[in-house]
Design an enzyme around this catalytic site. Structure first.
Site, short mmCIF file in Angstrom:
data_model
loop_
_atom_site.label_atom_id
_atom_site.label_comp_id
_atom_site.label_asym_id
_atom_site.label_seq_id
_atom_site.Cartn_x
_atom_site.Cartn_y
_atom_site.Cartn_z
CB CYS A 95 -20.90 42.42 -0.13
SG CYS A 95 -19.06 42.86 -0.32
CG HIS A 194 -22.18 46.52 -3.38
ND1 HIS A 194 -22.86 46.53 -2.21
CD2 HIS A 194 -20.91 46.04 -3.14
CE1 HIS A 194 -21.98 45.90 -1.31
NE2 HIS A 194 -20.74 45.59 -1.83
N1 GLN Z 1 -15.97 44.09 4.58
C1 GLN Z 1 -16.09 43.04 3.72
C2 GLN Z 1 -14.97 42.94 2.69
O1 GLN Z 1 -14.33 44.07 2.43
C3 GLN Z 1 -17.43 43.26 2.97
C4 GLN Z 1 -17.51 44.37 2.04
C5 GLN Z 1 -18.77 44.79 1.44
O2 GLN Z 1 -19.70 44.40 1.98
N2 GLN Z 1 -18.78 45.67 0.71
O3 GLN Z 1 -14.79 41.94 2.13
#
Ligand code: GLN
Length: 234
Positions: A95, A194
């Site tokens: 992510c 995740h």
């Molecule tokens: N902040 C980034 C997004 O919203 C990554 C999100 C995350 O790592 N869950 O795309």
């Protein structure tokens, strides 16, 4: 233990949403079964990434605010990380970490958050929308199916010499348009999953460990390690 591997947990104190650290615990779980002692260090702000010291890296996800802090600091690690990746060093980025290995991420408030362009993708932002939910993909080379949970604002577009980690079976993936999820570049694997991804998809953990072992011990007979059976855990 017969072998040892050292992992750099990039910005582990800042980027660790949804228990991304579970990926390291999963690597340690399988490493033990492969007769490998895996130890991990958090490599965070104002600490150089020492490419000689580490055999693999893990880079987790996070919020835009923490990503902005990391974006500034990681420019000092850009050369060392890029060299490590170009030299076949294995790693996993999830992510926010996935976004920061690429060229840039436009945050939810429209701010440009620079990555290190070690990988050629870039990430734009969606207007008032996030991709949230369960996701399943299939890796075309191995035929393996991976399961996870995605939650991201960013929409990522891959570049030259990058392939998706898998084709989206259900869910959104990188951008909701081209049917790809994640990225593979050299021995680096990226994903929006995740879950954590490795806890649910042990085959990927095994792949990362084998890549790190083969690179560190090029003449070793790793046939026992290759035989490790992974039970489905999702
Ligand atoms: N902040 C980034 C997004 O919203 C990554 C999100 C995350 O790592 N869950 O795309």
């Amino acid at each position: 233990m017969k072998y040892s591997l050292k992992l750099a947990h990039l910005y582990g104190d800042l980027l660790n949403t949804y228990g991304d650290i579970g990926n390291i615990l999963t690597l340690q779980y399988y490493a033990k079964q492969m007769n490998v002692e895996l130890t991990a260090d958090v490599v965070s702000l104002e600490t150089p990434f020492d490419a000689q010291k580490y055999d693999l890296f893990f880079f987790g996800g996070g919020q835009d605010y923490e990503q902005m802090i990391v974006s500034q600091d990681i420019q000092q690690k850009k050369a060392a990380l890029t060299n490590f990746i170009e030299d076949g060093g294995p790693g996993l980025a999830i992510c926010g970490g996935f976004q920061l290995l690429g060229k840039y991420y436009i945050g939810a408030a429209g701010q440009r958050i620079d990555g290190i362009a070690a990988l050629p993708h870039y990430t734009n932002s969606q207007d008032n929308n996030r991709f949230i939910g369960d996701i399943t993909i299939k890796n075309s080379a191995s035929g393996q199916t991976y399961h996870g949970f995605e939650n991201h604002n960013g929409v990522t577009y891959l570049g030259e010499n990058e392939e998706p980690l898998g084709k989206v079976i259900s869910g959104h993936g990188n951008n909701g348009e081209d049917g790809g999820e994640g990225a593979i570049y050299n021995n680096v694997f990226c994903s929006y999953f995740h879950g954590p991804i490795l806890a649910r998809n042990g085959e990927l953990a095994k792949k990362l460990l084998l890549l790190a072992l083969k690179r560190k011990y090029p003449t070793a007979d790793l046939s026992e390690q290759e035989k490790l059976k992974i039970k489905p855990t999702y």
